[in-house]
Design a protein around this motif. Sequence first.
Motif, PDB file in Angstrom:
ATOM      1  N   SER A   1      -8.240  -5.206   3.025  1.00 45.41           N
ATOM      2  CA  SER A   1      -9.295  -6.167   2.689  1.00 45.41           C
ATOM      3  C   SER A   1      -9.698  -6.942   3.947  1.00 45.41           C
ATOM      4  O   SER A   1      -8.968  -6.942   4.948  1.00 45.41           O
TER       5      SER A   1
ATOM      6  N   ASP B   1     -10.497   0.213  10.182  1.00 46.20           N
ATOM      7  CA  ASP B   1     -11.328  -0.692   9.389  1.00 46.20           C
ATOM      8  C   ASP B   1     -12.165  -1.614  10.265  1.00 46.20           C
ATOM      9  O   ASP B   1     -13.134  -2.205   9.790  1.00 46.20           O
TER      10      ASP B   1
ATOM     11  N   ARG C   1      -4.712   1.739  10.224  1.00 46.80           N
ATOM     12  CA  ARG C   1      -5.817   1.451   9.291  1.00 46.80           C
ATOM     13  C   ARG C   1      -6.583   0.206   9.740  1.00 46.80           C
ATOM     14  O   ARG C   1      -7.818   0.138   9.607  1.00 46.80           O
TER      15      ARG C   1
ATOM     16  N   TYR D   1       0.804  -1.228   0.000  1.00 43.54           N
ATOM     17  CA  TYR D   1       0.000   0.000   0.000  1.00 43.54           C
ATOM     18  C   TYR D   1       0.837   1.279   0.000  1.00 43.54           C
ATOM     19  O   TYR D   1       0.274   2.378   0.079  1.00 43.54           O
TER      20      TYR D   1
ATOM     21  N   ASP E   1      -6.719   7.242   3.091  1.00 44.06           N
ATOM     22  CA  ASP E   1      -6.785   7.135   1.637  1.00 44.06           C
ATOM     23  C   ASP E   1      -6.665   5.692   1.145  1.00 44.06           C
ATOM     24  O   ASP E   1      -6.417   5.447  -0.031  1.00 44.06           O
ATOM     25  N   PHE E   2      -6.859   4.733   2.047  1.00 41.02           N
ATOM     26  CA  PHE E   2      -6.832   3.326   1.630  1.00 41.02           C
ATOM     27  C   PHE E   2      -7.598   2.485   2.662  1.00 41.02           C
ATOM     28  O   PHE E   2      -7.890   2.949   3.760  1.00 41.02           O
ATOM     29  N   HIS E   3      -7.933   1.263   2.277  1.00 35.71           N
ATOM     30  CA  HIS E   3      -8.578   0.304   3.182  1.00 35.71           C
ATOM     31  C   HIS E   3      -7.894  -1.040   3.020  1.00 35.71           C
ATOM     32  O   HIS E   3      -7.425  -1.391   1.936  1.00 35.71           O
TER      33      HIS E   3
ATOM     34  N   LYS F   1       2.747   2.386   2.371  1.00 36.33           N
ATOM     35  CA  LYS F   1       2.544   2.982   3.689  1.00 36.33           C
ATOM     36  C   LYS F   1       3.614   2.446   4.637  1.00 36.33           C
ATOM     37  O   LYS F   1       4.401   1.566   4.266  1.00 36.33           O
TER      38      LYS F   1
END
Length: 283
Positions: A254, A227, A223, A213, A250-252, A215
């Motif tokens: 799964s 999440d 995150r 990612y 700005d991301f997730h 990151k």
Amino acid sequence: MKNHAALTSSTTLNNGVNMPWLGLGVWESKEGGEVENAVLSAIEQGYRHIDTAAIYGNEAGVGKAIKDSGIAREELFITTKLWNARQGYESTLEAFEESRKKLGVDYVDLYLIHWPVAGKYLETWRAFEKLYKDGLVRAVGVSNFQPRHLQDVMDHYEVKPAVNQVEFHPYLTQRDLYTFCRQQGIQLEAWSPLMRGGDMLGHPLLQHLAGKYSKTPAQIVLRWDLDQEVVTIPKSVRAARILENAQVFDFHLSEEEIAQITALNQDRRSFEYDPDNVTFGLA
């Protein structure tokens, strides 16, 4: 601006109060310039949620930074906590007033019982209900409570804890507590989400996901909190790290990746403190 908007995103507590998902923790931030600069930096970067405690010894510095920031009080979400030695009805009311004055505010957004002191926390909660009903606190909650402590409070009182702030990270996932809080509508909040910068962040899975990612491993863990709908308050006194900790909107991950991280659990606490046997900080 994107980060500023994300940092105001919030969860709605069980009493309708909005609480930002991510905040700045100030444990171990020294009173005076260090904590003031950290809080000011965070607010300038868009943070609106600051978490302190009486035992941290830096409420006055947090209060000065809040005032110096020029941000309207109602835009900020301020948490502080009642220390173990002050538990009890009258002593709680006195301790709250001391914290409120140090912070220089008319009200506190969230007031937490720091630890479940046996034989004391129910009497303490009676004072918390009074503070809440008197409008001095917008929400009341607890810290380091296990399901049996939470159930005890709910069995005896009308006002349910809005938040339970606990040590929560990939090596201490507390799944029974996580499930209980979700079922009861109690917002779980993670303290020490990065395990005090320990060896956890070097785990190959976190390193792999960080690469995937683009990151850092710390951002992956934060995150993972978000999440799972867990409020998180990473601490830092460095402006660059405070900014880095906020760049997680700005991301997730799964569902599979969340499960993989959760499976790293070792029931490993950063401290020796046992929530079921609180014998420290009583004097």
